[in-house]
Scaffold this motif. Structure first.
Motif, mmCIF file in Angstrom:
data_model
loop_
_atom_site.group_PDB
_atom_site.id
_atom_site.type_symbol
_atom_site.label_atom_id
_atom_site.label_comp_id
_atom_site.label_asym_id
_atom_site.label_seq_id
_atom_site.Cartn_x
_atom_site.Cartn_y
_atom_site.Cartn_z
ATOM 1 N N ILE A 101 1.814 -15.103 -18.770
ATOM 2 C CA ILE A 101 3.030 -15.625 -19.343
ATOM 3 C C ILE A 101 3.852 -16.655 -18.428
ATOM 4 O O ILE A 101 3.670 -16.315 -17.178
ATOM 5 C CB ILE A 101 4.012 -14.512 -19.760
ATOM 6 N N SER A 102 4.428 -17.736 -18.838
ATOM 7 C CA SER A 102 5.236 -18.406 -18.011
ATOM 8 C C SER A 102 6.483 -17.870 -17.445
ATOM 9 O O SER A 102 7.215 -17.137 -18.195
ATOM 10 C CB SER A 102 5.418 -19.800 -18.465
ATOM 11 N N SER A 103 6.813 -18.108 -16.036
ATOM 12 C CA SER A 103 8.261 -17.812 -15.589
ATOM 13 C C SER A 103 9.313 -18.463 -16.429
ATOM 14 O O SER A 103 10.321 -17.909 -16.718
ATOM 15 C CB SER A 103 8.172 -18.114 -14.204
ATOM 16 N N GLY A 104 9.094 -19.483 -17.053
ATOM 17 C CA GLY A 104 10.087 -20.157 -17.813
ATOM 18 C C GLY A 104 10.284 -19.337 -19.061
ATOM 19 O O GLY A 104 11.801 -19.449 -19.446
ATOM 20 N N TRP A 105 9.337 -18.880 -19.575
ATOM 21 C CA TRP A 105 9.498 -17.660 -20.799
ATOM 22 C C TRP A 105 10.749 -16.622 -20.541
ATOM 23 O O TRP A 105 11.518 -16.571 -21.242
ATOM 24 C CB TRP A 105 8.430 -17.520 -21.411
ATOM 25 N N ILE A 106 10.207 -16.127 -19.261
ATOM 26 C CA ILE A 106 11.307 -14.971 -18.990
ATOM 27 C C ILE A 106 12.725 -15.428 -18.584
ATOM 28 O O ILE A 106 13.607 -14.730 -18.997
ATOM 29 C CB ILE A 106 10.460 -14.251 -17.661
ATOM 30 N N LYS A 107 12.574 -16.529 -17.903
ATOM 31 C CA LYS A 107 14.152 -17.211 -17.640
ATOM 32 C C LYS A 107 14.897 -17.031 -18.967
ATOM 33 O O LYS A 107 16.100 -17.100 -18.963
ATOM 34 C CB LYS A 107 14.102 -18.276 -16.815
ATOM 35 N N LYS A 108 14.058 -17.853 -20.026
ATOM 36 C CA LYS A 108 14.787 -18.027 -21.319
ATOM 37 C C LYS A 108 15.116 -16.637 -21.769
ATOM 38 O O LYS A 108 16.325 -16.560 -22.493
ATOM 39 C CB LYS A 108 13.888 -18.650 -22.308
ATOM 40 N N VAL A 109 14.311 -15.564 -21.770
ATOM 41 C CA VAL A 109 14.573 -14.326 -22.307
ATOM 42 C C VAL A 109 15.748 -13.635 -21.682
ATOM 43 O O VAL A 109 16.753 -13.287 -22.106
ATOM 44 C CB VAL A 109 13.575 -13.364 -22.042
ATOM 45 N N HIS A 110 15.948 -13.814 -20.076
ATOM 46 C CA HIS A 110 17.139 -13.266 -19.693
ATOM 47 C C HIS A 110 18.461 -14.034 -19.945
ATOM 48 O O HIS A 110 19.579 -13.439 -19.885
ATOM 49 C CB HIS A 110 16.907 -13.288 -17.962
ATOM 50 N N THR A 111 18.240 -15.316 -20.139
ATOM 51 C CA THR A 111 19.468 -16.146 -20.462
ATOM 52 C C THR A 111 20.028 -15.641 -21.700
ATOM 53 O O THR A 111 21.111 -15.362 -21.632
ATOM 54 C CB THR A 111 19.049 -17.529 -20.610
ATOM 55 N N LYS A 112 19.005 -15.601 -22.760
ATOM 56 C CA LYS A 112 19.483 -15.056 -24.003
ATOM 57 C C LYS A 112 20.274 -13.767 -24.162
ATOM 58 O O LYS A 112 21.181 -13.483 -24.905
ATOM 59 C CB LYS A 112 18.138 -15.040 -24.989
ATOM 60 N N ALA A 113 19.508 -12.738 -23.474
ATOM 61 C CA ALA A 113 19.950 -11.364 -23.197
ATOM 62 C C ALA A 113 21.475 -11.332 -22.825
ATOM 63 O O ALA A 113 22.282 -10.262 -23.254
ATOM 64 C CB ALA A 113 19.058 -10.532 -22.453
ATOM 65 N N CYS A 114 21.507 -12.300 -21.726
ATOM 66 C CA CYS A 114 22.877 -12.045 -21.178
ATOM 67 C C CYS A 114 23.916 -12.778 -21.780
ATOM 68 O O CYS A 114 25.103 -12.328 -22.005
ATOM 69 C CB CYS A 114 22.733 -12.494 -19.708
ATOM 70 N N ASP A 115 23.681 -13.972 -22.632
ATOM 71 C CA ASP A 115 24.258 -14.367 -23.683
ATOM 72 C C ASP A 115 24.776 -13.705 -24.534
ATOM 73 O O ASP A 115 26.001 -13.582 -25.228
ATOM 74 C CB ASP A 115 23.810 -15.678 -24.204
#
Length: 183
Positions: A101-115
């Motif tokens: 999996i890409s690190s970019g995907w995990i960054k998106k997941v963390h951003t969405k969860a925090c939002d």
């Protein structure tokens, strides 16, 4: 957040591993030591280190494996543990052909969860820092922290001096109570 993304986050938060290390985990990186502790061998034969995995985290790993429909024999596999969900059929047919999996995907997941929780962004690096501060607060020896995180020296510890005390300051306790009431 799907079980895969939660598991990646949980591994970083409970082991202090880097996102790049967790992304590249393979099933056969998991092992059990002589005391029946579950661990992960991170890195190569010359620079590798043992990272302890708590039982409750391993239970999540095993649930993830079962959710994917993989047998326990798959724990001996050299296939990446975390991959894109849309590659599952390729993974089941030829696991070695699927990239991590890409690190970019995990960054998106963390951003969405925090939002969604109306929280400031918490990154994988923040989780790693949290792990270090928790180790310090619990009185872990600097040498043990260095080994767990794969640092070459304990000099990195100095950047955390005073941070644990600051986190326990009255203002941070008040902020913690504020968020506890909101949840």
């Amino acid at each position: 957040m799907c079980i895969r993304d939660s598991l990646i986050t949980l591994l970083i938060a409970t082991t202090g591993m880097k996102l790049s290390e967790v992304r590249r985990l393979k099933w056969n990186d998991l092992f059990m030591d002589l005391n029946k502790n579950i661990g992960i061998m991170v890195g190569g034969p010359d620079d590798g280190r043992y990272v302890r995995v708590f039982d409750f985290v391993y239970e999540q790993i095993d649930s993830f494996r079962k959710e994917l429909g993989l047998s326990s024999d798959f724990l001996k596999s050299d296939a990446y543990m975390f991959f894109s969900e849309n590659k599952l059929s390729d993974y089941l047919y030829n696991p070695s052909s699927v990239k991590p999996i890409s690190s970019g995907w995990i960054k998106k997941v963390h951003t969405k969860a925090c939002d969604e929780l109306s929280l400031p962004l918490v990154t994988s690096k923040d989780l790693r820092h949290y792990y270090v501060m928790l180790c310090i607060k619990l009185g872990s020896p600097a040498e043990s922290i260095k080994d767990q995180l794969g640092w070459s020296s304990t000099q990195f510890m100095y950047q955390y001096n005073g941070v644990v005390e600051m986190l326990e300051s009255p203002i941070n306790k008040a902020v913690g109570e504020f968020f506890k009431e909101k949840m």
